[in-house]
Write an enzyme that holds these catalytic residues in place. Sequence first.
Site, short mmCIF file in Angstrom:
data_model
loop_
_atom_site.label_atom_id
_atom_site.label_comp_id
_atom_site.label_asym_id
_atom_site.label_seq_id
_atom_site.Cartn_x
_atom_site.Cartn_y
_atom_site.Cartn_z
N ASN A 8 11.03 56.59 31.24
CA ASN A 8 10.45 58.13 31.48
C ASN A 8 10.66 59.26 29.72
O ASN A 8 12.08 59.36 29.66
CB ASN A 8 12.18 58.23 32.06
CG ASN A 8 12.00 59.98 33.20
OD1 ASN A 8 11.01 60.37 32.27
ND2 ASN A 8 13.41 59.86 33.50
N ARG A 89 7.34 57.39 34.26
CA ARG A 89 7.82 58.16 34.88
C ARG A 89 6.89 59.98 34.59
O ARG A 89 6.25 59.56 33.96
CB ARG A 89 8.86 57.99 35.37
CG ARG A 89 9.41 60.04 36.61
CD ARG A 89 11.10 59.73 35.54
NE ARG A 89 10.98 60.77 36.88
CZ ARG A 89 11.74 61.92 36.42
NH1 ARG A 89 12.12 62.33 35.00
NH2 ARG A 89 11.70 63.15 37.61
N HIS A 178 12.03 63.50 43.25
CA HIS A 178 13.08 62.52 43.65
C HIS A 178 12.19 61.70 44.47
O HIS A 178 12.72 60.94 45.12
CB HIS A 178 13.79 63.42 44.11
CG HIS A 178 15.37 63.93 43.36
ND1 HIS A 178 15.99 65.17 43.46
CD2 HIS A 178 14.62 64.16 42.15
CE1 HIS A 178 16.36 65.31 42.41
NE2 HIS A 178 16.64 64.60 41.48
N ARG A 239 21.59 74.70 38.88
CA ARG A 239 20.30 74.87 39.75
C ARG A 239 20.73 76.07 41.36
O ARG A 239 21.45 75.65 41.93
CB ARG A 239 19.05 74.38 40.17
CG ARG A 239 18.46 74.07 39.23
CD ARG A 239 17.21 73.39 39.46
NE ARG A 239 16.79 72.10 38.06
CZ ARG A 239 16.51 70.89 38.60
NH1 ARG A 239 16.16 70.43 40.24
NH2 ARG A 239 16.46 69.45 38.00
N GLU A 382 15.02 54.41 40.32
CA GLU A 382 13.55 54.20 40.07
C GLU A 382 13.19 53.04 39.17
O GLU A 382 11.47 53.05 40.09
CB GLU A 382 13.85 56.03 39.47
CG GLU A 382 13.85 56.92 40.84
CD GLU A 382 14.39 58.58 39.91
OE1 GLU A 382 13.70 59.36 41.03
OE2 GLU A 382 15.46 58.37 39.83
#
Length: 395
Positions: A8, A89, A178, A239, A382
Site C-alpha cells: 500500500n 493497492r 473501501h 471529513r 485488505e
Amino acid sequence: MAKIMAINAGSSSLKFQLLNMPDEEIITKGLVERIGLDGPKITIEVNGEKVSETTPIPDHSIAVKKLLDALTAHQIIDSLDEINGIGHRVVHGGEKFSDSVLIDDEVLEGIEEVSELAPLHNPANIVGIKAFKEILPNVPAVAVFDTAFHQTMPKEKYLYSVPYEYYEKYGIRKYGFHGTSHKYVSQRAAEMLEKPKEDLKIISCHIGNGASITAIDGGKSVDTSMGFTPLAGVTMGTRSGNIDPALIPFLMEKTGQTADEIISVLNKESGMLGLSEFSSDLRDIEEQAEEGNEKAQTALDIYTTRIHKYIGTYAASMNGLDAIVFTAGVGENSTTIREKVCKGLEFMGVQFDEKKNDVRGEESFINKEGSPVNILVVPTNEEVMIARDTVRLGQ
Ligand code: ADP
C-alpha cells in the site's frame, strides 16, 4: 506455497505485508515512512518484534530497495527469488477496472488515465508499482482497486441527479471506496453465517478514520455511501460526509477562502474533529462525552445517527436485511458506537445483545439469539484480499 507481498504505497509512505499463500499466514509486515522527507524510517517485524532503522530514503525506489534488503538481512527470506508475486493497492480504478488485474504497460496506462479522479492517491500507487517493477521486473504484479467491488452498482444508484452529459464528458458519478474491505468482511460474514453469499443481504459498516457503509445483495455491492470522492457519506474522523453543496459558495463568500481551501476544511478539519473542536479520534470523544462535554456528545450523536440512517435506507432499498457487519478501527473496537447505531432498529428485526457486544477486534456475533438480523464484528483484512487476488491472477 507462494510468498506474496501486499503493498500500500502512499505519497510519502509504503506499508507492506509478506504473506505465505494459500495459508494466508503473515510472515512479516512493516512500514517505510517519511519517504523524501526529513527523518525517514523503515520498520519491520522480526520474530514478532518491531525493528526500526532511520536511514536516508529519498524516493520510493530506494524505499523498495531498503525494504527488500531488510527482508534478506533479517533472514526473513534467503533471496528475492522467493517472492512469487506483488499485489498493489490502487485507490481508483474508475469504470475501467471492475476487478483486480495483472499489471502490464497497458494497465499502467489505464491507472494513469484515471489518476485525475484520485490525484492524491493514484500517482503514489503508480510510483510504488514502478519502484517494484524496477527491482523485481519478472515477478508478477497485480493491482487491486478500492473502487472495483462497487462497479456492480446499478445506474440509478451511481448517477447523480445532474445533467447527464457531466457523466458522459467527465465521468461524474458515484464510485465508492473501501471496496476491498467491504468485499472481505461480507465474504467472511457469509462464511460465519454458513450461507452462500448469493442468498444474503448484508450492510457492511467500515468505520475507521475514513468511513463508508455498503449495501451488498447476493455478494454484490448495490450501493455505498462514499461518492465521486471519499468525502461523501457518513460523518468521519475529519471529513464532513454529505453536506448541501450550496454551502461551498456561501462559505467562500463569508470566509474569503477559495473552493480548494473549503474542500480542504471539509476533508481535514470537519467531521468529529470539527464538531468536537478537540479530536478526530473516537476514543477521545467517547471519553470526553462521558465526562459531560456537550460538543463531544453531540458529535457522537451525529456520527451514529448518520450510520443509522444509511442502514435504514439500504435495508429498504434491498427490501430486507440478513446481517449488519462492523469493521475497521471504530467498528471493530467501539462498543458504544455499535450500540448506538443498532439501538432503535428493533422494528426491522435488529436485536442487539449488550453482553455479547463486549468484544474488541475479534470475529463475533453481537445479536440476541434468534434475532432476525444478525449483527457481526469482523476485523477487516485488505492485505489478505490483495494476496488472494495476486495468487489468482499472477500465477
Ligand atoms: P484508517 O481509516 O486510518 O485505516 P482505522 O480503521 O485504523 O483508520 O481506525 C482508526 C480509528 O479507530 C481511530 O481514529 C479511533 O477513532 C478508532 N478506534 C480505535 N480503537 C478504538 C476503541 N477502542 N474505541 C473507539 N474507537 C477506536
